[in-house]
Design an enzyme around this catalytic site. Structure first.
Site, mmCIF file in Angstrom:
data_model
loop_
_atom_site.group_PDB
_atom_site.id
_atom_site.type_symbol
_atom_site.label_atom_id
_atom_site.label_comp_id
_atom_site.label_asym_id
_atom_site.label_seq_id
_atom_site.Cartn_x
_atom_site.Cartn_y
_atom_site.Cartn_z
ATOM 1 N N TYR A 200 0.845 -1.205 0.000
ATOM 2 C CA TYR A 200 0.000 0.000 0.000
ATOM 3 C C TYR A 200 0.881 1.257 0.000
ATOM 4 C CZ TYR A 200 -3.258 3.541 1.835
ATOM 5 O OH TYR A 200 -4.007 4.679 2.035
ATOM 6 N N LYS A 204 1.039 4.244 -2.796
ATOM 7 C CA LYS A 204 0.753 5.656 -2.505
ATOM 8 C C LYS A 204 1.943 6.544 -2.909
ATOM 9 C CE LYS A 204 -3.388 5.280 -1.485
ATOM 10 N NZ LYS A 204 -4.496 6.083 -2.002
HETATM 11 N N1 LIG Z 1 -8.596 5.967 6.000
HETATM 12 C C1 LIG Z 1 -7.347 6.357 6.094
HETATM 13 O O1 LIG Z 1 -6.739 6.353 7.182
HETATM 14 C C2 LIG Z 1 -6.602 6.844 4.878
HETATM 15 C C3 LIG Z 1 -5.354 7.435 5.043
HETATM 16 C C4 LIG Z 1 -4.663 7.888 3.926
HETATM 17 C C5 LIG Z 1 -5.238 7.757 2.685
HETATM 18 N N2 LIG Z 1 -6.448 7.165 2.546
HETATM 19 C C6 LIG Z 1 -7.000 7.027 1.199
HETATM 20 O O2 LIG Z 1 -8.319 7.500 1.173
HETATM 21 C C7 LIG Z 1 -9.027 6.890 0.090
HETATM 22 C C8 LIG Z 1 -10.394 6.450 0.568
HETATM 23 O O3 LIG Z 1 -10.227 5.401 1.491
HETATM 24 P P1 LIG Z 1 -11.133 5.206 2.783
HETATM 25 O O4 LIG Z 1 -10.243 5.349 3.940
HETATM 26 O O5 LIG Z 1 -12.355 5.992 2.694
HETATM 27 O O6 LIG Z 1 -11.420 3.642 2.648
HETATM 28 P P2 LIG Z 1 -12.749 2.834 2.339
HETATM 29 O O7 LIG Z 1 -13.789 3.185 3.338
HETATM 30 O O8 LIG Z 1 -12.320 1.417 2.238
HETATM 31 O O9 LIG Z 1 -13.183 3.379 0.910
HETATM 32 C C9 LIG Z 1 -12.483 3.000 -0.240
HETATM 33 C C10 LIG Z 1 -13.369 3.201 -1.434
HETATM 34 O O10 LIG Z 1 -12.665 2.747 -2.594
HETATM 35 C C11 LIG Z 1 -13.498 1.831 -3.291
HETATM 36 N N3 LIG Z 1 -12.751 0.837 -4.036
HETATM 37 C C12 LIG Z 1 -11.870 -0.079 -3.576
HETATM 38 N N4 LIG Z 1 -11.476 -0.879 -4.579
HETATM 39 C C13 LIG Z 1 -12.126 -0.455 -5.695
HETATM 40 C C14 LIG Z 1 -12.169 -0.884 -7.039
HETATM 41 N N5 LIG Z 1 -11.486 -1.955 -7.451
HETATM 42 N N6 LIG Z 1 -12.940 -0.208 -7.905
HETATM 43 C C15 LIG Z 1 -13.670 0.852 -7.499
HETATM 44 N N7 LIG Z 1 -13.708 1.292 -6.236
HETATM 45 C C16 LIG Z 1 -12.941 0.637 -5.352
HETATM 46 C C17 LIG Z 1 -14.314 1.163 -2.203
HETATM 47 O O11 LIG Z 1 -15.451 0.512 -2.762
HETATM 48 P P3 LIG Z 1 -16.175 -0.702 -1.966
HETATM 49 O O12 LIG Z 1 -16.990 -0.074 -0.885
HETATM 50 O O13 LIG Z 1 -16.983 -1.369 -3.029
HETATM 51 O O14 LIG Z 1 -15.079 -1.566 -1.437
HETATM 52 C C18 LIG Z 1 -14.655 2.371 -1.355
HETATM 53 O O15 LIG Z 1 -15.708 3.085 -1.933
HETATM 54 C C19 LIG Z 1 -8.127 5.752 -0.395
HETATM 55 O O16 LIG Z 1 -7.464 6.152 -1.574
HETATM 56 C C20 LIG Z 1 -7.125 5.592 0.727
HETATM 57 O O17 LIG Z 1 -5.908 5.076 0.279
HETATM 58 C C21 LIG Z 1 -7.146 6.718 3.616
#
Ligand SMILES: NC(=O)c1ccc[n+]([C@@H]2O[C@H](COP(=O)([O-])OP(=O)(O)OC[C@H]3O[C@@H](n4cnc5c(N)ncnc54)[C@H](OP(=O)(O)O)[C@@H]3O)[C@@H](O)[C@H]2O)c1
Length: 336
Positions: A200, A204
């Site tokens: 991951y 990133k």
């Molecule tokens: N949460 C954190 O601490 C954090 C920190 C730094 C960066 N981020 C970044 O923030 C972004 C959002 O993540 P989140 O934390 O909100 O996580 P999340 O709740 O798991 O949301 C991720 C989203 O991406 C979608 N997704 C995953 N695989 C996919 C695919 N193959 N095709 C289309 N959509 C897909 C998921 O869809 P499904 O619901 O269908 O799985 C979900 O809507 C990500 O890029 C993550 O790397 C998060």
């Protein structure tokens, strides 16, 4: 960003509640059905956006999300048109169909490339390890396929549409030693060498390198009015479903950190909105805690080696994507 700065941000910095006015504007959010994407949509509705399209891989989950947005926001959400298009970023054909659907909107003022994944399981999707496909190659295929509608919006509205990429402060965990190999993707796609607990972070880092390279290719926005602004951001560590399937020691470490340090999803989503609201000074730049902060990038990204790595991997990315979208380079270089 040092560990100390990360912990400080998590515990003592709360990005402000966005108050930008997005009246009349249309937004696209990938991964918009849950987590940060869903909360970002909630903020945009509150801030008077006219139209939001959620990119979702499950139409059922998307419908549920739209119901949640409508239900939780009363009359405010009635003024905003909410819709969803199917998007599975493990399939390039889905990305291409999604981009064509977005092009029919006629106007797109901002895109949040937010969909992302973390997994400890190695498998290939479209020829790359799946984290690389979703977070990197499909993300940039989509970014590039959306450039024409963003350019059109810039011309027709006299504004500067935003293309904001949701990256992570955890990019600091990798210096991508594979960038020096003859084919970086081939090295990363070798199952015998892949360290999935670190994958991951690598993805990133690659997102940041590719976003900087794309911004550079699109040129200096400050010198040319009404151009696309490409920026990237970290939301910090936030509550979401992202890490729910992690196992073993890595899973346990993340769970403890999440318990002690994570921001709420709503607070994290403020940083996504901050990127959409940021001006030309954010073009090609990294945002931390909701503001441009290049010093929060790893020293590798800011080094000469980081710039060389970005250019080299971009070339590999283009070579891969040419097989899927033969005019990919021309789309990037197209002048208005
Ligand atoms: N949460 C954190 O601490 C954090 C920190 C730094 C960066 N981020 C970044 O923030 C972004 C959002 O993540 P989140 O934390 O909100 O996580 P999340 O709740 O798991 O949301 C991720 C989203 O991406 C979608 N997704 C995953 N695989 C996919 C695919 N193959 N095709 C289309 N959509 C897909 C998921 O869809 P499904 O619901 O269908 O799985 C979900 O809507 C990500 O890029 C993550 O790397 C998060």
């Amino acid at each position: 960003m040092s560990l100390l700065s990360f912990v400080y941000s998590q515990l003592f910095v709360e990005p402000p509640i966005p108050d930008h006015d997005f009246s009349g504007q249309t937004f696209v959010i990938t991964g918009g059905n849950t987590g940060l994407g869903l909360e970002a949509a909630r903020h945009l509705i509150r801030l008077k956006a006219s139209r939001i399209i959620l990119g979702v891989r499950s139409m059922e989950k998307g419908a549920e999300a739209i119901k949640l947005l409508r239900g939780g926001m009363g009359d405010t959400s009635d003024a905003c048109s909410l819709d969803m298009f199917e998007l599975d970023m493990e399939k390039y054909s889905s990305v291409q169909i999604f981009a064509k659907s977005v092009a029919t909107l006629g106007r797109v003022d901002g895109v949040l490339l937010n969909a992302g994944k973390v997994t400890q399981d190695f498998y290939l999707a479209e020829g790359n390890e799946s984290t690389l496909t979703v977070n990197v190659t499909a993300t940039f295929l989509l970014a590039i396929l959306l450039l024409p509608i963003l350019r059109q919006t810039a011309i027709e509205t006299g504004s500067s549409p935003r293309l904001s990429i949701v990256t992570s402060d955890r990019h600091v965990e990798s210096n991508l030693p594979e960038w020096k190999e003859s084919n970086t993707f081939a090295a990363l796609n070798d199952p015998n060498r892949a360290i999935m607990d670190k994958r991951y972070h690598v993805s990133k880092l690659l997102q940041i390198l590719m976003a900087r390279n794309l911004a550079q290719l699109l040129g200096d926005v400050q010198e040319r009015a009404n151009q696309i602004i490409v920026n990237m951001l970290t939301p910090g560590m936030c509550k979401s479903g992202l890490t729910k399937d992690l196992r073993g020691l890595f899973g346990a470490q993340i769970a403890v950190m999440d318990y002690l340090l994570a921001r709420s999803t709503e607070v994290g989503a403020r940083t996504l909105i901050a990127a959409l609201a940021q001006g030309a000074e954010s073009h090609g730049k990294y945002m931390n805690d909701g503001r441009v902060q290049e010093s929060a990038l790893s020293s590798f990204v800011r080094s000469e080696a980081g710039t060389l790595a970005a250019a080299k991997v971009w070339e590999e990315l283009m070579s891969q994507l040419e097989h899927v979208q033969p005019d990919i380079r021309a789309i990037v270089c197209q002048k208005d």
